[in-house]
Design a protein around this motif. Structure first.
Motif, mmCIF file in Angstrom:
data_model
loop_
_atom_site.group_PDB
_atom_site.id
_atom_site.type_symbol
_atom_site.label_atom_id
_atom_site.label_comp_id
_atom_site.label_asym_id
_atom_site.label_seq_id
_atom_site.Cartn_x
_atom_site.Cartn_y
_atom_site.Cartn_z
ATOM 1 N N LYS A 46 34.491 45.744 41.509
ATOM 2 C CA LYS A 46 35.112 44.926 42.553
ATOM 3 C C LYS A 46 34.828 43.439 42.357
ATOM 4 C CE LYS A 46 36.114 44.907 47.409
ATOM 5 N NZ LYS A 46 36.251 45.744 48.548
ATOM 6 N N GLU A 47 33.743 43.111 41.672
ATOM 7 C CA GLU A 47 33.438 41.710 41.390
ATOM 8 C C GLU A 47 34.439 41.114 40.400
ATOM 9 O OE1 GLU A 47 31.032 39.842 42.902
ATOM 10 O OE2 GLU A 47 30.751 41.611 44.161
ATOM 11 N N LEU A 48 34.933 41.941 39.490
ATOM 12 C CA LEU A 48 35.915 41.483 38.502
ATOM 13 C C LEU A 48 37.346 41.553 39.026
ATOM 14 C CD1 LEU A 48 34.561 43.186 35.259
ATOM 15 C CD2 LEU A 48 34.374 40.775 35.911
ATOM 16 N N MET A 49 37.610 42.566 39.848
ATOM 17 C CA MET A 49 38.968 42.800 40.342
ATOM 18 C C MET A 49 38.947 42.958 41.849
ATOM 19 S SD MET A 49 40.402 45.461 37.541
ATOM 20 C CE MET A 49 38.833 46.154 37.026
ATOM 21 N N ARG A 50 39.418 41.937 42.543
ATOM 22 C CA ARG A 50 39.440 41.978 44.007
ATOM 23 C C ARG A 50 40.362 43.082 44.514
ATOM 24 N NH1 ARG A 50 42.091 40.307 48.450
ATOM 25 N NH2 ARG A 50 43.895 39.544 47.350
ATOM 26 N N GLN A 51 41.556 43.148 43.936
ATOM 27 C CA GLN A 51 42.524 44.164 44.346
ATOM 28 C C GLN A 51 43.419 44.505 43.161
ATOM 29 O OE1 GLN A 51 44.452 43.385 48.051
ATOM 30 N NE2 GLN A 51 45.987 44.947 47.728
ATOM 31 N N PRO A 52 43.033 45.530 42.376
ATOM 32 C CA PRO A 52 43.831 45.903 41.206
ATOM 33 C C PRO A 52 45.207 46.423 41.601
ATOM 34 C CG PRO A 52 42.047 47.475 41.575
ATOM 35 C CD PRO A 52 41.878 46.397 42.580
ATOM 36 N N GLU A 53 46.242 45.765 41.079
ATOM 37 C CA GLU A 53 47.605 46.094 41.490
ATOM 38 C C GLU A 53 48.536 46.475 40.342
ATOM 39 O OE1 GLU A 53 48.880 46.436 44.460
ATOM 40 O OE2 GLU A 53 47.235 45.669 45.652
ATOM 41 N N GLY A 54 48.282 45.970 39.145
ATOM 42 C CA GLY A 54 49.206 46.208 38.041
ATOM 43 C C GLY A 54 48.517 46.850 36.854
ATOM 44 N N LEU A 55 49.281 47.608 36.093
ATOM 45 C CA LEU A 55 48.751 48.360 34.972
ATOM 46 C C LEU A 55 49.768 48.365 33.835
ATOM 47 C CD1 LEU A 55 46.701 50.474 33.849
ATOM 48 C CD2 LEU A 55 47.956 52.188 35.128
#
Length: 84
Positions: A46-55
């Protein structure tokens, strides 16, 4: 295990045919087999990615995950060369 599953992206890995499901609400990436069962689940930082949305996937099987930014910081795209 989950109260709410909120998939933000579902993609087919071009080399393995596995389904990669990005779950933004729970900070997880799940890899599903062709039978729909979860083969593995990875907790995302979560420190690297606040809200993962795309892949997305690269030519050599790299996994790219895009995360939204906020008022406190910019969005990011992280590359996992060996997959997840």
């Amino acid at each position: 295990m989950y109260d709410v599953l909120q998939p933000s992206s579902l993609e087919v890995h071009p080399q393995t045919g596995e389904l990669y499901l990005l779950d933004a609400a729970n900070q997880r990436m799940m890899v599903l087999g062709d039978d729909g069962n979860i083969k593995r689940s990875v907790i995302l930082d979560k420190e690297l990615m606040r809200q993962p949305e795309g892949l997305a996937f690269g030519e050599n099987g790299e996994v790219y995950i895009a995360s939204e930014g906020s008022k406190k910081g910019n969005g990011v795209i992280l590359k996992y060369s060996q997959g997840l």
